[in-house]
Write a protein that holds these residues in place. Structure first.
Motif, PDB file in Angstrom:
ATOM      1  N   LEU A 183       0.827  -1.204   0.000  1.00 41.14           N
ATOM      2  CA  LEU A 183       0.000   0.000   0.000  1.00 41.14           C
ATOM      3  C   LEU A 183       0.862   1.255   0.000  1.00 41.14           C
ATOM      4  O   LEU A 183       0.651   2.180  -0.806  1.00 41.14           O
ATOM      5  N   MET A 184       1.835   1.316   0.904  1.00 41.94           N
ATOM      6  CA  MET A 184       2.643   2.519   1.063  1.00 41.94           C
ATOM      7  C   MET A 184       3.545   2.775  -0.142  1.00 41.94           C
ATOM      8  O   MET A 184       3.681   3.919  -0.587  1.00 41.94           O
ATOM      9  N   THR A 185       4.156   1.736  -0.680  1.00 44.50           N
ATOM     10  CA  THR A 185       5.049   1.953  -1.820  1.00 44.50           C
ATOM     11  C   THR A 185       4.275   2.195  -3.112  1.00 44.50           C
ATOM     12  O   THR A 185       4.837   2.697  -4.090  1.00 44.50           O
ATOM     13  N   GLY A 186       2.982   1.860  -3.118  1.00 43.15           N
ATOM     14  CA  GLY A 186       2.164   2.095  -4.302  1.00 43.15           C
ATOM     15  C   GLY A 186       1.564   3.482  -4.368  1.00 43.15           C
ATOM     16  O   GLY A 186       0.935   3.837  -5.386  1.00 43.15           O
ATOM     17  N   LEU A 187       1.744   4.285  -3.324  1.00 44.70           N
ATOM     18  CA  LEU A 187       1.170   5.638  -3.329  1.00 44.70           C
ATOM     19  C   LEU A 187       1.739   6.472  -4.469  1.00 44.70           C
ATOM     20  O   LEU A 187       2.899   6.306  -4.872  1.00 44.70           O
ATOM     21  N   TYR A 188       0.917   7.390  -4.955  1.00 44.30           N
ATOM     22  CA  TYR A 188       1.307   8.320  -6.020  1.00 44.30           C
ATOM     23  C   TYR A 188       1.823   7.576  -7.254  1.00 44.30           C
ATOM     24  O   TYR A 188       2.885   7.882  -7.803  1.00 44.30           O
ATOM     25  N   ASP A 189       1.052   6.556  -7.632  1.00 50.48           N
ATOM     26  CA  ASP A 189       1.368   5.751  -8.818  1.00 50.48           C
ATOM     27  C   ASP A 189       2.752   5.121  -8.732  1.00 50.48           C
ATOM     28  O   ASP A 189       3.467   5.006  -9.733  1.00 50.48           O
ATOM     29  N   GLY A 190       3.097   4.695  -7.526  1.00 53.79           N
ATOM     30  CA  GLY A 190       4.382   4.021  -7.338  1.00 53.79           C
ATOM     31  C   GLY A 190       5.549   4.956  -7.098  1.00 53.79           C
ATOM     32  O   GLY A 190       6.675   4.479  -6.879  1.00 53.79           O
ATOM     33  N   ARG A 191       5.308   6.245  -7.091  1.00 53.70           N
ATOM     34  CA  ARG A 191       6.371   7.217  -6.807  1.00 53.70           C
ATOM     35  C   ARG A 191       6.210   7.696  -5.365  1.00 53.70           C
ATOM     36  O   ARG A 191       6.043   8.872  -5.080  1.00 53.70           O
ATOM     37  N   SER A 192       6.286   6.740  -4.452  1.00 54.77           N
ATOM     38  CA  SER A 192       6.020   7.016  -3.040  1.00 54.77           C
ATOM     39  C   SER A 192       7.130   7.797  -2.371  1.00 54.77           C
ATOM     40  O   SER A 192       6.915   8.428  -1.339  1.00 54.77           O
TER      41      SER A 192
END
Length: 367
Positions: free
Chosen positions: A66-75
């Motif tokens: 979930l966390m690393t997928g934020l902002y289309d993977g530009r977490s």
């Protein structure tokens, strides 16, 4: 020269060295901050290293995804470190490592491509090292050794922060793991500043370096503090000065400005963020300059609802999934008092059908 004059001169010399060290640290931080948009996957690479901290019972594969997928993977996250895998008298088999760190099945990365280090906790060098070698053979991109867990049960069974009292044992554990893990796979360690004081932090850091740790992450509290204030970022400067390998700062990094404050006190230029990310999921991306503002109330609610759905899809039972959402908000409220009303509004609700609407109302600050 009189004895008093000699003492004054010595004091001035020491103070001058401190000023020089502080000035050099400030210059290093300015240089790193200028490259913060670059995601360094090691603290000794160009760019800014921002790791997602391991938190037992929190940072499982679902949370990491979930966390690393934020902002289309530009977490903005450099590296994730798994929850600890407990190692006792026997090495942990491959099947258990795959279950605990399922990213091993896809090259040791989350779907967004963020590396996941496997964290091991144990006090016996040989089974820890054998497990580390197995993890590396399965594709782990790094192995982190836990010498910081403050849990009483763990400490009473020769694990976590209790090892801080025995630096030579830390050296032996790190050294044996380093010997069995291929050279291209980093072996790192995470510790606290000490058991009940900061005295001896330099010795522990040197022991880890002597064993071959690629870098050392330090949570800026003693074991005795658990998670109580205050953090002692300044103690990290002692470890930073004692070793040549990078030292990564961890502990109460909640806001954008905390990095500069921590850098000034700790003389560190690399960071690990844990509980602060539960209150501020956007913090990594904000530090990178990718987002300007705090995540909206609606976006936070949507994130928690998506988290619940992902937990269910992963096989977590409904009662446990509900508990995990409440746990997230409880920890977030500890970091940000503005989230306390939302946690208070849902903490006694018995079913997801009641919790989801409360989340969607976006109760940050007032319910």
């Amino acid at each position: 020269m009189t004895r008093a004059a000699e003492c004054d001169a010595a004091s001035e010399g020491v103070e001058g060295q401190r000023r020089d060290a502080a000035s050099a640290a400030a210059a290093r931080w300015r240089a790193v901050w200028a490259t913060r948009a670059t995601v360094a996957t090691r603290p000794d690479e160009a760019g800014l290293y921002l790791a997602l901290a391991p938190m037992d019972g929190v940072t499982d594969a679902v949370y990491r995804e979930l966390m690393t997928g934020l902002y289309d993977g530009r977490s903005g996250i450099s590296v994730c470190v798994s929850e600890f895998v407990r190692v006792t008298r026997d090495a942990v088999p491959a099947a258990v490592l795959r279950r605990e760190v399922p990213e091993l099945e896809r090259g040791g990365r989350t779907a967004a491509g963020v590396p996941v280090f496997v964290q091991l906790l144990g006090g016996d060098p040989e089974p820890v090292a054998q497990t580390a070698r197995t993890a590396a053979s399965l594709g782990a991109l790094g192995v982190d050794l836990n010498f910081g867990c403050p849990a009483k049960t763990v400490n009473n069974h020769d694990g976590g922060a209790t090892l801080l009292k025995y630096p030579r044992r830390i050296e032996a554990i790190v050294g044996r793991a380093r010997a069995l893990v291929p050279a291209h796979v980093p072996v790192t360690m995470k510790m606290r500043v000490g058991w009940d004081s900061c005295a001896g932090i330099e010795e522990v850091a040197r022991a880890a370096e002597a064993g071959g740790a690629a870098w050392i992450t330090v949570h800026a509290r003693t074991r005795a503090q658990l998670y109580q204030p205050p953090v002692v970022w300044h103690a990290l400067a002692l470890a930073r000065a004692a070793v040549k390998v990078p030292v990564v700062a961890n502990g109460d990094l909640r806001e954008l400005g905390d990095l500069a404050a921590c850098a000034a006190q700790s003389e560190c230029e690399a960071f690990m963020i844990g509980r602060g990310a539960m209150a501020r999921p956007e913090l990594f991306a904000q530090i990178r300059g990718q987002v300007d503002e705090r995540m909206s109330e609606a976006a936070l609610a949507e994130l928690l609802i998506r988290y619940h759905a992902m937990l269910l899809a992963s096989g977590v039972v409904a009662s446990r999934a509900l508990a995990r959402v409440k746990q997230w908000l409880r920890m977030a409220a500890d970091m940000d008092a503005g989230l306390a009303p939302l946690f208070d509004a849902i903490k006694v609700l018995p079913a997801w059908e009641l919790v989801a609407p409360a989340l969607s109302r976006g109760c940050r600050g007032s319910c």
